[in-house]
Design an enzyme around this catalytic site. Structure first.
Site, PDB file in Angstrom:
ATOM      1  N   ALA A  56       0.857  -1.186   0.000  1.00  0.00           N
ATOM      2  CA  ALA A  56       0.000   0.000   0.000  1.00  0.00           C
ATOM      3  C   ALA A  56       0.893   1.236   0.000  1.00  0.00           C
ATOM      4  CB  ALA A  56      -0.913   0.018   1.226  1.00  0.00           C
TER       5      ALA A  56
ATOM      6  N   SER B 183      -0.288   8.772   1.389  1.00  0.00           N
ATOM      7  CA  SER B 183       0.198  10.113   1.071  1.00  0.00           C
ATOM      8  C   SER B 183       1.508  10.428   1.774  1.00  0.00           C
ATOM      9  CB  SER B 183      -0.862  11.148   1.454  1.00  0.00           C
ATOM     10  OG  SER B 183      -1.244  10.979   2.811  1.00  0.00           O
TER      11      SER B 183
ATOM     12  N   VAL C 214       3.712   0.992   2.794  1.00  0.00           N
ATOM     13  CA  VAL C 214       3.770  -0.149   3.705  1.00  0.00           C
ATOM     14  C   VAL C 214       4.283  -1.368   2.958  1.00  0.00           C
ATOM     15  CG1 VAL C 214       2.435  -1.636   5.243  1.00  0.00           C
ATOM     16  CG2 VAL C 214       1.851   0.784   5.041  1.00  0.00           C
TER      17      VAL C 214
ATOM     18  N   LYS D 164       6.002   0.308   7.867  1.00  0.00           N
ATOM     19  CA  LYS D 164       5.593   1.577   7.257  1.00  0.00           C
ATOM     20  C   LYS D 164       6.800   2.506   7.190  1.00  0.00           C
ATOM     21  CE  LYS D 164       2.138   5.246   7.873  1.00  0.00           C
ATOM     22  NZ  LYS D 164       1.022   5.709   8.750  1.00  0.00           N
TER      23      LYS D 164
ATOM     24  N   ASP E 277      -8.637   9.816  11.603  1.00  0.00           N
ATOM     25  CA  ASP E 277      -8.670   9.682  10.148  1.00  0.00           C
ATOM     26  C   ASP E 277      -9.488   8.455   9.770  1.00  0.00           C
ATOM     27  OD1 ASP E 277      -8.175  10.302   7.543  1.00  0.00           O
ATOM     28  OD2 ASP E 277      -6.116   9.557   7.503  1.00  0.00           O
TER      29      ASP E 277
END
Length: 829
Positions: free
Chosen positions: A277, A280, A284, A298, A448
């Site tokens: 993934a 922004s 990952v 990450k 988020d």
């Protein structure tokens, strides 16, 4: 960077062409009478793919041969003047431009004054050079950021030129698309009219991708607000969660080595070649530690802090100019400062690791919420290592539930679609409950909550990802938010405005009477179904936002987060169930909290609902609470006897439950203290009046069945255990559609114990005595109560006797009839 962005833009354009091609109708295809150029198109497409591969290989060769990444980094350092920065530079006092003065000096005195002026100028320029050596602050501070970029105006100017050119290019593309639409045939105009907003969103998405991480972050936030930007644009921007171009793996591995201080092999036995993934602010990788644990690694994008703070500084300048042009009294730059503090805080992964641990610890009592474990020894400022979470994303579930692939064809069976819809709705229901738990229980909110940060695990849990930001609520704001939900459901707009004032949403000095009238006008036409607003939450949210803009409400971060989270979850649920209502999913949790939490604030809210200003009991309100609250499994667990093993002791549907049984069971539990206090506070006469009223006939009927159960069980106990126990025609002991017979070893013994202990409970005797005390002074009301009680007792006795006759018939006639049935079944076989 420009080459990679260009390739990303090309791929996005190709995806757009693939997306829109299947949607063209046969009528549109028949309009093309020139010929079939499909083979020519395939050849051109293959040539483009070949050229793209060759160009990418050429770029890779050039990067290795000419060391372009190192050259780019050197030029970047020169452009940002990083070579002048001193990480150990101390804070400097502000210094103004020297203004020497020579009043009446001549000769040597004038020369001495000139030398002192030169010294002042030299000190000023030395101070300015020291300012240039100050690095970008680690923690966002508006003044320090301003000082930093005042020394680098060329950086701001180049960025403004880049932003302006990107948006100018987007405007030109939008205008040319309108011209092309004007020149097309009527058939194509009708087709393009349906997707014009989506195309606008796609252009905006490509522009945001080209402008970098900060704009991508803003675009992702806007994608969760279809009430502001429209559903088509929101749908286009939602692809930002999945289509962010990654940065090279070699750079990511170098960042890991720099942060951890050793080669990657000394910490990880495996790290995937490609990122699973790309977000922004980072990307990952799937990896494995030396002890075999599967982890998600990450890694932050390179030089990200400078890029983010630069964009926030430009936004701050723009908001300052807007404030002057619009002549606003409030400082609009504070919004940029809040955004800057949040985004810069997300760049420190050690803070994210601490946030994840805090979130996990706070929500560990709620087993349906899953938070991945943090590996602290493998986490630093730019690297975060967490447990790998296996689960389906909401996007995957939506794709499965609709059963469509990229070309629009169905690739899944009806059973798979149905299962996916069920999992999606379960995810949404648990997401709504998780939001309310964060809001009303823990006070720690995930900041988020977009669909990309949610997962549905195989064990039925909802998993959360990305803990860069957490929002913390004060206790008084939690209770005010709880009260506001109740007031919206009850249509009490004056109390709602009062709660909004307590949450610091309504500014001091605002005309609350006008706000109340506008709320009543905007939300007064909302229809109710079973006492719950039968309306989409997004619609209510849109009306609240319009009033908020009109009266310049202050929107605290937690308030915006909760509204955005619930609206986003409702948008996901509509894919599985178009009739999903957020209020219907959320209100039972609110009811349970009011009925079981014994605090001054919750009691105040509950009393404001079930009592009027004269302290008179409002039966309809409490009936609604009991009916809706009974759909909560948490409340069912509280009232269910300990011998019950099922969680579905009461049916999990509104309107089909034993309200009398619920009241009697809840009164005896420790969590029933709220209900007991409520009955002690209520006016006894008004309570009895409500009990004997026509509106309470359903409750009296349910209470009659409870008394019938008690009498029947007493008869069974008196006559012995050999009598088979029959069930009531409407009594349900297990959830779902199954109506099990009461077995003497399970449901019956537990229920007998409940009724016996209920009659022996001294607390309840005190409550009933207090309620009946004022009734004794009203003969008419006492007569009505006696008559209603007599009728209930007669009906209950008749029902209990009828059930006893059935049991006796089964006990004595059953053995006689049983052999005949077996003989018939044997002969048939």
């Amino acid at each position: 960077m420009s080459i990679s962005l260009a390739s990303a833009s090309t791929s996005i354009t190709a995806l757009r062409s693939i997306r829109t091609t299947p949607k063209r109708s046969k009528r549109s295809q028949q309009a093309r009478v020139i010929g079939d150029f499909s083979h020519f198109g395939d050849a051109v497409r293959k040539d483009m793919e070949f050229l793209k591969k060759r160009i990418s290989k050429g770029i890779g060769w050039a990067n290795q041969t000419f060391r372009l990444p190192q050259v780019s980094k050197t030029l970047d350092d020169v452009l940002w003047l990083r070579n002048l920065e001193d990480p150990r530079a101390a804070e400097l006092e502000p210094c103004d431009w020297p203004q020497p003065s020579y009043p009446g000096l001549t000769g040597a005195d004038l020369l001495t004054a000139d030398l002192k002026a030169l010294e002042a100028y030299a000190n000023y320029f030395y101070h300015m050079l020291k300012i240039w050596s100050k690095p970008l602050p680690e923690v966002y501070n508006p003044q320090n950021v301003t000082d930093y970029f005042n020394c680098r105006p060329h950086i701001v100017g180049l960025r403004l030129l880049e932003v302006g050119s990107c948006f100018l290019s987007a405007m030109i593309r939008i205008r040319t698309s309108r011209i092309r639409k004007f020149l097309r045939s009527d058939v194509e105009k009708d087709f393009d009219g349906d997707i014009s907003q989506y195309n606008f969103g796609m252009i905006l998405k490509e522009t945001v991708l080209n402008l970098g991480p900060t704009f991508i972050k803003v675009g992702q936030s806007l994608s969760t607000r279809p009430d502001i930007i429209g559903s088509d644009i929101s749908k286009a921007l939602s692809e930002l969660h999945d289509q962010i171009p990654p940065f090279p793996r070699s750079i990511a591995m170098k960042i890991i080595e720099e942060e951890l201080g050793s080669p990657v092999e000394s910490f990880f036995s495996f790290i995937s070649e490609e990122p699973v993934a790309a977000a922004s602010f980072g990307q990952v990788y799937r990896g494995s530690t030396l002890d075999g644990s599967i982890v998600a690694v990450k890694v932050q994008r390179p030089n990200l802090r400078h890029l983010v703070v630069r964009d926030i500084y430009i936004l701050r300048i723009g908001l300052g100019l807007l404030q002057k042009i619009a002549k606003r009294k409030s400082d609009l730059r504070l919004y940029a400062d809040e955004l800057g503090k949040g985004l810069v805080g997300e760049l420190d992964y050690t803070l994210e690791a601490a946030n994840a641990s805090e979130f996990q610890e706070s929500h560990s009592p709620f087993p349906f919420i899953h938070v991945p474990k943090v590996f602290r020894h493998l986490s630093r400022k730019r690297v975060l290592t967490m447990e790998w979470m296996v689960g389906e994303s909401p996007t995957d579930l939506i794709s499965l539930s609709t059963g469509s692939s990229v070309d629009g064809s169905s690739t899944h069976s009806d059973r798979q679609k149905l299962d996916a819809k069920w999992r999606l709705l379960d995810l949404v229901n648990k997401g709504v409950e998780a939001t309310l738990v964060q809001l009303l229980e823990t006070g720690i909110l995930h900041a988020d909550p977009h669909p990309g940060n949610l997962r549905y695990t195989s064990s039925g849990q909802i998993g959360f990802l990305d803990f860069g930001l957490l929002c913390r609520m004060e206790r008084k704001h939690q209770f005010a938010m709880l009260a506001s939900i109740v007031h919206i459901v009850n249509g009490d707009w004056q109390s709602l405005v009062h709660s909004l004032t307590e949450m610091d949403v309504v500014r001091p000095g605002t005309n609350t009477l006008r706000v109340t009238m506008d709320l009543e006008d905007a939300l007064g036409e909302v229809k109710f179904k079973d006492g719950i607003p039968d309306v989409k939450f997004s619609r209510v949210l849109g009306k609240i936002w319009s009033i908020a803009l009109k009266y310049h409400f202050r929107m605290p971060p937690y308030y915006t987060l909760v509204l955005r989270s619930l609206a986003s979850l409702e948008g996901l649920a509509i894919a599985g169930d178009p009739h999903f209502k957020t209020f219907e999913a959320a209100y039972p949790f609110v009811i349970q909290k009011l009925l079981t939490e014994n605090s001054v604030a919750t009691r105040k809210i509950l009393h404001s609902v079930v009592f009027n200003k004269k302290k008179e009991f409002q039966w309809q309100r409490l009936s609604l609470f009991l009916r809706v609250g009974a759909t909560r499994k948490g409340l069912q667990q509280v009232i269910a006897p300990k011998t019950e093993t099922t969680l579905d002791y009461l049916p999990n549907r509104v309107g089909v439950f034993d309200a009398a049984n619920l009241v009697l069971r809840l009164l005896r539990t420790n969590d029933g203290v709220v209900l007991r206090r409520l009955l002690m506070t209520a006016d006894g006469a008004s309570l009895i009046r409500a009990f004997v009223s026509k509106e309470a006939s359903v409750f009296r009927h349910e209470l009659c069945r409870v008394i019938a159960d008690a009498l029947y069980q007493w008869m069974c106990e008196a006559l012995g255990r050999g009598i088979p126990v029959t069930r009531s025609s409407q009594l349900r002991v297990a959830g779902g559609s199954d109506n099990r017979e009461l077995e003497p070893s399970s449901g019956l013994s537990a229920t007998i114990y409940d009724y016996q202990s209920f009659l022996k409970d001294r607390r309840l005797k005190v409550i009933f005595s207090k309620i009946l005390d004022p009734v004794r002074r009203d003969p008419v009301l006492m007569l009505r109560l006696c008559w209603a009680s007599f009728v209930m007792l007669v009906k209950a006795s008749a029902l209990a006797c009828q059930r006893m006759l059935v049991s006796l018939s089964e006990a004595y006639l059953g053995p006689v009839l049983a052999p005949k049935r077996f003989a018939i079944s044997a002969s048939n076989s």
